[in-house]
Design an enzyme around this catalytic site. Structure first.
Site, mmCIF file in Angstrom:
data_model
loop_
_atom_site.group_PDB
_atom_site.id
_atom_site.type_symbol
_atom_site.label_atom_id
_atom_site.label_comp_id
_atom_site.label_asym_id
_atom_site.label_seq_id
_atom_site.Cartn_x
_atom_site.Cartn_y
_atom_site.Cartn_z
ATOM 1 C CB CYS A 294 1.026 23.960 23.928
ATOM 2 S SG CYS A 294 1.148 22.386 24.783
ATOM 3 C CB CYS B 55 1.376 24.101 27.575
ATOM 4 S SG CYS B 55 2.552 23.325 26.447
#
Length: 290
Positions: free
Chosen positions: A40, A43
């Site tokens: 991600c 993230c």
């Protein structure tokens, strides 16, 4: 050195350790959970920011990271549909959350809202004093907390509780009534209000020994039976109280405008649903009524 300091307030948590590291730990300090995954991109932007802020706040909150690929059941349990997903826990429950990589000012404001306030700190100190029997000192701190934060739930509840302990019922009830607005504190406030009601009713009755003798002489004396139930309830003898109240409902449902049934419901509130007496006597009461 900076990296070590940042990692000191960050923990990786699995499904096995989540309860201890998040739910239980959040009773002591706010826990911020970062649901993320290695693939991600956002993230990788948000994670370092959260870690840096955890180091900056130096223990004011605990940062926990949950890899959703390795812990899919946790992600499902907490409704994670997009990542990064950040959820803040206090007292074992989610109190705030956001999704996506947010800019630093937004994250700081999020943290400000979930971190303990000065009123939280005063209420925590007051509860410790209260538990040690220093009720006047606890009262002073609860009042100090409310002077800065008039709607502080824990202080409203705590002040009502210590005022009851000092037999200042009228004043106590006003604070407990205010605490009813809050989900967690409201449950205890309802219990305390019910207990105060039992004590008030018992105080208007003959002494327990007198009521017992009257009932022994005349088992049909519902006033004596009700008074005995109130004495039992005010002293925590709830099984005995419930049995007498149930007998009254069986014999005269309309006694004192349905007072016996209402008192049973209040005892259920005091006991809570986890107490075995509650479902047992709920069932017995339903059998009588229906």
């Amino acid at each position: 050195m900076a990296v070590q300091l940042e990692k000191q307030h960050v923990r990786d948590v699995s499904e096995r350790s989540f309860k201890a590291e998040v739910l239980d730990r959040s009773v002591e300090v706010p826990v911020v959970v970062d649901f993320w995954a290695d693939w991600c991109g956002p993230c990788r932007l948000l994670g370092p920011l959260l870690e840096r802020l955890a180091a900056e706040f130096n223990g004011a909150f605990q940062l926990v990271k949950v890899d959703v690929d390795r812990n899919p059941r946790l992600a499902a349990e907490f409704g994670v549909q997009g990542i990064p997903a950040v959820k803040a826990f206090r007292d074992g429950r989610v109190v705030a959350e956001f999704v996506g990589a947010q800019p630093e000012p937004v994250v700081r404001e999020f943290l400000r809202k979930i971190l303990p306030t000065p009123a939280d700190a005063l209420a925590a100190r007051a509860r410790l004093l209260e538990n040690e029997g220093w009720v006047q000192e606890a009262e002073d701190l609860y009042r100090q907390a409310l002077s800065g934060e008039p709607d502080h739930a824990a202080s409203l509840l705590g002040l009502g509780r210590v005022l009851l302990a000092q037999d200042r019922e009228t004043e106590a009830l006003s604070y407990l009534d205010q605490a009813l607005r809050f989900p967690v504190e409201g449950a205890e406030a309802r219990r305390l209000l019910a207990l105060a009601g039992f004590q008030r009713e018992a105080g208007a009755c003959p002494d327990e020994a007198v009521a017992q003798q009257r009932l022994t002489d005349n088992p049909a004396d519902l006033d004596a039976r009700y008074c005995l139930a109130m004495h039992f309830a005010s002293h925590g003898r709830y099984a005995d109280a419930l049995e007498h109240l149930l007998t009254i409902v069986r014999r005269d449902r309309k006694y004192r405008d349905d007072a016996a049934r209402k008192a049973m419901l209040e005892i259920f509130d005091v006991l809570g649903e986890d107490n075995t007496l509650t479902p047992m006597y709920r069932s017995k009461l339903a059998a009588v009524l229906f």
